[in-house]
Motif scaffolding. Sequence first.
Motif, PDB file in Angstrom:
ATOM      1  N   TYR A  14       0.861  -1.182   0.000  1.00  0.00           N
ATOM      2  CA  TYR A  14       0.000   0.000   0.000  1.00  0.00           C
ATOM      3  C   TYR A  14       0.896   1.230   0.000  1.00  0.00           C
ATOM      4  O   TYR A  14       1.800   1.334   0.816  1.00  0.00           O
ATOM      5  N   VAL A  15       0.640   2.154  -0.876  1.00  0.00           N
ATOM      6  CA  VAL A  15       1.358   3.424  -0.863  1.00  0.00           C
ATOM      7  C   VAL A  15       0.332   4.489  -0.483  1.00  0.00           C
ATOM      8  O   VAL A  15      -0.641   4.716  -1.209  1.00  0.00           O
ATOM      9  N   ILE A  16       0.526   5.091   0.670  1.00  0.00           N
ATOM     10  CA  ILE A  16      -0.493   5.971   1.240  1.00  0.00           C
ATOM     11  C   ILE A  16       0.108   7.335   1.567  1.00  0.00           C
ATOM     12  O   ILE A  16       1.198   7.419   2.147  1.00  0.00           O
ATOM     13  N   ASP A  17      -0.619   8.383   1.223  1.00  0.00           N
ATOM     14  CA  ASP A  17      -0.221   9.729   1.628  1.00  0.00           C
ATOM     15  C   ASP A  17      -0.737   9.958   3.036  1.00  0.00           C
ATOM     16  O   ASP A  17      -1.953  10.007   3.253  1.00  0.00           O
ATOM     17  N   VAL A  18       0.176  10.062   3.970  1.00  0.00           N
ATOM     18  CA  VAL A  18      -0.184  10.199   5.386  1.00  0.00           C
ATOM     19  C   VAL A  18       0.060  11.641   5.823  1.00  0.00           C
ATOM     20  O   VAL A  18       1.138  12.196   5.561  1.00  0.00           O
ATOM     21  N   PRO A  19      -0.935  12.257   6.461  1.00  0.00           N
ATOM     22  CA  PRO A  19      -0.768  13.646   6.888  1.00  0.00           C
ATOM     23  C   PRO A  19       0.389  13.811   7.872  1.00  0.00           C
ATOM     24  O   PRO A  19       0.536  13.018   8.800  1.00  0.00           O
ATOM     25  N   VAL A  20       1.187  14.837   7.644  1.00  0.00           N
ATOM     26  CA  VAL A  20       2.240  15.192   8.598  1.00  0.00           C
ATOM     27  C   VAL A  20       1.574  15.513   9.933  1.00  0.00           C
ATOM     28  O   VAL A  20       0.514  16.134   9.986  1.00  0.00           O
ATOM     29  N   GLY A  21       2.193  15.046  10.989  1.00  0.00           N
ATOM     30  CA  GLY A  21       1.639  15.295  12.323  1.00  0.00           C
ATOM     31  C   GLY A  21       0.834  14.134  12.865  1.00  0.00           C
ATOM     32  O   GLY A  21       0.465  14.135  14.033  1.00  0.00           O
ATOM     33  N   THR A  22       0.534  13.162  12.004  1.00  0.00           N
ATOM     34  CA  THR A  22      -0.116  11.942  12.493  1.00  0.00           C
ATOM     35  C   THR A  22       0.968  10.866  12.587  1.00  0.00           C
ATOM     36  O   THR A  22       2.141  11.124  12.355  1.00  0.00           O
ATOM     37  N   SER A  23       0.561   9.654  12.923  1.00  0.00           N
ATOM     38  CA  SER A  23       1.555   8.592  13.082  1.00  0.00           C
ATOM     39  C   SER A  23       1.472   7.608  11.925  1.00  0.00           C
ATOM     40  O   SER A  23       0.459   7.520  11.214  1.00  0.00           O
ATOM     41  N   VAL A  24       2.531   6.847  11.787  1.00  0.00           N
ATOM     42  CA  VAL A  24       2.549   5.789  10.764  1.00  0.00           C
ATOM     43  C   VAL A  24       1.427   4.784  11.052  1.00  0.00           C
ATOM     44  O   VAL A  24       0.777   4.267  10.145  1.00  0.00           O
ATOM     45  N   MET A  25       1.155   4.542  12.324  1.00  0.00           N
ATOM     46  CA  MET A  25       0.042   3.657  12.693  1.00  0.00           C
ATOM     47  C   MET A  25      -1.280   4.225  12.198  1.00  0.00           C
ATOM     48  O   MET A  25      -2.092   3.511  11.599  1.00  0.00           O
ATOM     49  N   GLN A  26      -1.530   5.500  12.443  1.00  0.00           N
ATOM     50  CA  GLN A  26      -2.807   6.104  12.025  1.00  0.00           C
ATOM     51  C   GLN A  26      -2.969   6.024  10.511  1.00  0.00           C
ATOM     52  O   GLN A  26      -4.065   5.772  10.012  1.00  0.00           O
ATOM     53  N   ILE A  89       5.947   6.483  15.605  1.00  0.00           N
ATOM     54  CA  ILE A  89       6.660   7.138  14.505  1.00  0.00           C
ATOM     55  C   ILE A  89       5.783   8.271  13.988  1.00  0.00           C
ATOM     56  O   ILE A  89       4.747   8.036  13.348  1.00  0.00           O
ATOM     57  N   ASN A  90       6.179   9.476  14.306  1.00  0.00           N
ATOM     58  CA  ASN A  90       5.433  10.640  13.830  1.00  0.00           C
ATOM     59  C   ASN A  90       5.832  10.956  12.395  1.00  0.00           C
ATOM     60  O   ASN A  90       7.014  11.000  12.063  1.00  0.00           O
ATOM     61  N   VAL A  91       4.828  11.176  11.581  1.00  0.00           N
ATOM     62  CA  VAL A  91       5.085  11.469  10.171  1.00  0.00           C
ATOM     63  C   VAL A  91       5.511  12.924  10.019  1.00  0.00           C
ATOM     64  O   VAL A  91       4.851  13.828  10.531  1.00  0.00           O
ATOM     65  N   THR A  92       6.628  13.104   9.353  1.00  0.00           N
ATOM     66  CA  THR A  92       7.149  14.442   9.059  1.00  0.00           C
ATOM     67  C   THR A  92       7.433  14.528   7.558  1.00  0.00           C
ATOM     68  O   THR A  92       7.462  13.497   6.861  1.00  0.00           O
ATOM     69  N   ASP A  93       7.686  15.732   7.075  1.00  0.00           N
ATOM     70  CA  ASP A  93       8.035  15.890   5.659  1.00  0.00           C
ATOM     71  C   ASP A  93       9.286  15.088   5.316  1.00  0.00           C
ATOM     72  O   ASP A  93       9.423  14.571   4.203  1.00  0.00           O
ATOM     73  N   GLU A  94      10.180  14.990   6.272  1.00  0.00           N
ATOM     74  CA  GLU A  94      11.445  14.276   6.043  1.00  0.00           C
ATOM     75  C   GLU A  94      11.233  12.782   5.829  1.00  0.00           C
ATOM     76  O   GLU A  94      12.110  12.081   5.311  1.00  0.00           O
ATOM     77  N   LEU A  95      10.086  12.278   6.259  1.00  0.00           N
ATOM     78  CA  LEU A  95       9.834  10.836   6.115  1.00  0.00           C
ATOM     79  C   LEU A  95       9.089  10.503   4.819  1.00  0.00           C
ATOM     80  O   LEU A  95       8.617   9.380   4.645  1.00  0.00           O
ATOM     81  N   ASP A  96       8.978  11.471   3.920  1.00  0.00           N
ATOM     82  CA  ASP A  96       8.332  11.210   2.627  1.00  0.00           C
ATOM     83  C   ASP A  96       9.102  10.103   1.897  1.00  0.00           C
ATOM     84  O   ASP A  96      10.299  10.246   1.647  1.00  0.00           O
ATOM     85  N   GLY A  97       8.419   8.985   1.627  1.00  0.00           N
ATOM     86  CA  GLY A  97       9.070   7.849   0.983  1.00  0.00           C
ATOM     87  C   GLY A  97       9.344   6.698   1.933  1.00  0.00           C
ATOM     88  O   GLY A  97       9.841   5.642   1.522  1.00  0.00           O
ATOM     89  N   LEU A  98       9.003   6.872   3.194  1.00  0.00           N
ATOM     90  CA  LEU A  98       9.229   5.839   4.216  1.00  0.00           C
ATOM     91  C   LEU A  98       8.643   4.489   3.790  1.00  0.00           C
ATOM     92  O   LEU A  98       7.557   4.433   3.198  1.00  0.00           O
TER      93      LEU A  98
END
Length: 107
Positions: A14-26, A89-98
């Motif tokens: 799954y490739v998902i766009d996750v909002p910054v400020g939420t978690s990888v779990m969310q 794991i908090n999603v940040t812009d730096e984690l784009d591509g995680l």
Amino acid sequence: MASVTYIEHNGTEYVIDVPVGTSVMQGAVQNGVEGIVAECGGGLACATCHCYVDAAWFAKLPAASEAEVQMLDSAANDRKSNSRLSCQINVTDELDGLIVRLPEKQY
Ligand code: FES
């Protein structure tokens, strides 16, 4: 948004766009990724959000807290050197591509 790739144990990706400020779990739970259960809802009390972080990304994450390290001992599937709890794991812009891989079982 940051693009996060979740790879289930069976290879489903799954490739998902996750909002910054939420978690990888969310990002997983809100998009039907079955390999993340997250029974406690992110409270660091269940270890059913266990994931294996891709080696190239692991070093880019802030270190796990002592509480997370201890909770990982309760993970149902083998704990590895790249194990993390995805709710921590908090999603940040730096984690784009995680990229995270999900264990065979969470119970
Ligand atoms: S959701 Fe329970 S520890 Fe992450």
